[in-house]
Design a protein around this motif. Structure first.
Motif, PDB file in Angstrom:
ATOM      1  N   PHE A 261       0.807  -1.232   0.000  1.00 21.70           N
ATOM      2  CA  PHE A 261       0.000   0.000   0.000  1.00 21.70           C
ATOM      3  C   PHE A 261       0.832   1.269   0.000  1.00 21.70           C
ATOM      4  N   ASP A 262       2.103   1.171   0.344  1.00 24.69           N
ATOM      5  CA  ASP A 262       2.946   2.366   0.402  1.00 24.69           C
ATOM      6  C   ASP A 262       3.614   2.574  -0.947  1.00 24.69           C
ATOM      7  N   PRO A 263       3.366   3.690  -1.606  1.00 26.88           N
ATOM      8  CA  PRO A 263       3.931   3.908  -2.946  1.00 26.88           C
ATOM      9  C   PRO A 263       5.442   4.072  -2.950  1.00 26.88           C
TER      10      PRO A 263
ATOM     11  N   TYR B 106      -2.639  11.379   1.078  1.00 23.63           N
ATOM     12  CA  TYR B 106      -2.685  10.300   0.081  1.00 23.63           C
ATOM     13  C   TYR B 106      -2.196   8.989   0.699  1.00 23.63           C
ATOM     14  N   TRP B 107      -1.118   9.084   1.466  1.00 23.13           N
ATOM     15  CA  TRP B 107      -0.526   7.938   2.146  1.00 23.13           C
ATOM     16  C   TRP B 107      -1.542   7.312   3.098  1.00 23.13           C
TER      17      TRP B 107
ATOM     18  N   CYS C 247      -4.280   5.427   1.224  1.00 27.29           N
ATOM     19  CA  CYS C 247      -3.803   4.106   0.772  1.00 27.29           C
ATOM     20  C   CYS C 247      -3.804   3.117   1.927  1.00 27.29           C
ATOM     21  N   TYR C 248      -3.375   3.584   3.098  1.00 19.81           N
ATOM     22  CA  TYR C 248      -3.324   2.719   4.282  1.00 19.81           C
ATOM     23  C   TYR C 248      -4.717   2.229   4.660  1.00 19.81           C
TER      24      TYR C 248
ATOM     25  N   GLN D 219      -7.188   1.627   2.861  1.00 22.42           N
ATOM     26  CA  GLN D 219      -7.705   0.656   1.905  1.00 22.42           C
ATOM     27  C   GLN D 219      -6.920  -0.652   1.917  1.00 22.42           C
ATOM     28  N   SER D 220      -5.936  -0.759   2.800  1.00 21.10           N
ATOM     29  CA  SER D 220      -5.020  -1.898   2.745  1.00 21.10           C
ATOM     30  C   SER D 220      -5.429  -3.034   3.675  1.00 21.10           C
TER      31      SER D 220
END
Length: 428
Positions: free
Chosen positions: A117-119, A246-247, A250-251, A253-254
């Motif tokens: 999940f971390d870009p 944004y980070w 993403c987290y 949704q992980s």
């Protein structure tokens, strides 16, 4: 799949001495000195002392260089000398205080699923566990992210260093009840010395608190030491709040977030409680034959020390801890990685049963000490305050962006059993 905490060997290409890093006790501030001194910090407590001082004295010596309203990220500067300053970033997140604290906790920072999940992250792992909420970890960036970060920092990338070793620790209810503080500190992979900066990575202390006037959001306060900051460099510094949001999205949704919400990360640890010591402390075997026993001293009894000694007599190795997330467990509790406890239980269980028989024979009666697993942790009310800093009153007021609390705090004692003297195992 797999447990949230999976101990790993050092990544390929990294030859580092994995000896235990010396830990300063939570309340031992002797090595801290002035947290704002010119000398770089080489110990975890200095970073926590900075967080405490910022919380207690948010205006002292700080100059605002970027208001929160302008970009969503407030920046302040504390100048210590012509060459050394400290930068404070404050930014809002779309996570609650608990979610934000869990997002930054060491067990998530180095979770094996972070790369999903971390870009920025290509790999993350825990190398060594000092206690729940306190680890030595390894993280490597994806090549594109590494090059981009190097360009932003005007720093030549070093391809020979595949990642970064970090000491990461979380302290709950610090610097005030209901808040959390977290530190991430680069560690030199050869000397194992903690650094203020290594390559692109700076050490940082973080305070996580409720965002004033914005229910359900957290305010994160980041404190970093900077070397010779210039006005133009500060003006060009990118706004991190957009990426943080944004980070965080993403987290949320992980699978890692779901693991945290379901309690699976917490289940990695097991709390052990000593009970039924009506006739004194438990016995310890003299040797592995379990034919001779001797009583433990009641004064300064510590279940972690007792379990370590018991396991050593049996020829087993058991790593147990006396604290979780920086908070001391009561003396009759200990914490262990669940899989480690399950591995030693086949040897420990029958030996402890023999201890119960010996205890009844020595003391009379029908009761004997038992070890209960899966208990809720109970903590000693032991304030963590740097003696050179003034403790703030937690009044229900907002000072700039710092939310204060007003709570009655008890004197230090066994929080779970008011009648239990410090250092003694309680009875049911």
């Amino acid at each position: 799949g797999g447990p949230a905490i999976a101990m790993a060997e050092a990544p390929p290409g990294l030859e580092a001495p994995m000896a235990r890093v010396a830990l300063a006790p939570v309340e031992d501030w002797k090595r801290v000195g002035d947290p704002w001194g010119e000398e770089p910090a080489t110990n975890v407590e200095v970073h926590f002392a900075r967080a405490l001082d910022v919380y207690n004295n948010p205006d002292e010596g700080w100059e605002e260089i970027r208001p929160l309203e302008a970009t969503g990220q407030r920046q302040l500067l504390k100048t210590v000398s012509p060459t050394v300053s400290f930068l404070r970033n404050e930014y809002l997140t779309d996570l609650t205080v608990e979610e934000s604290s869990n997002f930054m906790r060491p067990e998530v920072t180095f979770h094996h699923g972070r790369k999903d999940f971390d870009p920025l992250v290509a790999n993350a792992t825990i190398l060594q566990l000092f206690a729940p909420g306190d680890v030595l970890g390894w993280v490597s960036l994806k090549p594109s992210a590494f090059l981009a970060a190097a360009a932003i920092a005007n720093h030549a990338p070093d391809a020979s260093k595949p990642g970064q070793m970090l000491r990461s620790a979380r302290r709950r209810d610090f610097p005030a009840p209901g808040l959390s503080s977290i530190v991430h500190i680069p560690v030199h992979p050869e000397t194992m010395v903690m650094l203020e900066q290594q390559g692109l990575v700076k050490a940082g202390a973080y305070i996580i608190m409720p965002a004033p006037g914005q229910e359900g959001k957290a305010l994160n306060v980041e404190i970093q030491r900077v070397y010779r900051p210039s006005d133009w460099a500060l003006a060009l510094m990118p706004d991190g709040s957009t990426f943080i949001k944004y980070w965080a999205a993403c987290y949320k949704q992980s699978k890692v977030y779901q693991e945290v919400q379901d309690g699976k990360v917490d289940e990695v640890y097991l709390v052990i409680t000593l009970r039924k010591c009506e006739r004194g402390p438990p016995l310890i075997p003299v040797d592995s034959m379990l034919q001779q026993w001797e009583p433990c001293a009641r004064e300064a009894f510590s279940l972690p020390d007792y379990l370590r000694r018991f396991a050593e007599v049996l020829g087993a190795s058991l790593e147990v801890f006396d604290r979780m997330d920086g908070r001391h467990l009561v003396p009759y509790q200990a914490c262990c990685v669940t899989t480690h406890w399950e591995a030693v239980a086949p040897a420990l269980d029958p030996a402890f049963k023999a201890q119960r028989t010996a205890y009844r024979r020595a003391n009379g009666g029908t009761g004997a000490p038992v070890l209960a697993t899966g208990s809720q942790p109970r903590f000693v009310d032991r304030p963590v305050i740097h003696p050179n800093l003034v403790e703030s009153g937690y009044g229900a007021t907002v000072r700039h962006t710092f939310l204060k609390f007003d709570e009655d705090r008890e004197e230090g004692r066994c929080s779970s059993d008011p009648g239990c003297p410090e250092g003694a195992a309680p009875s049911d």
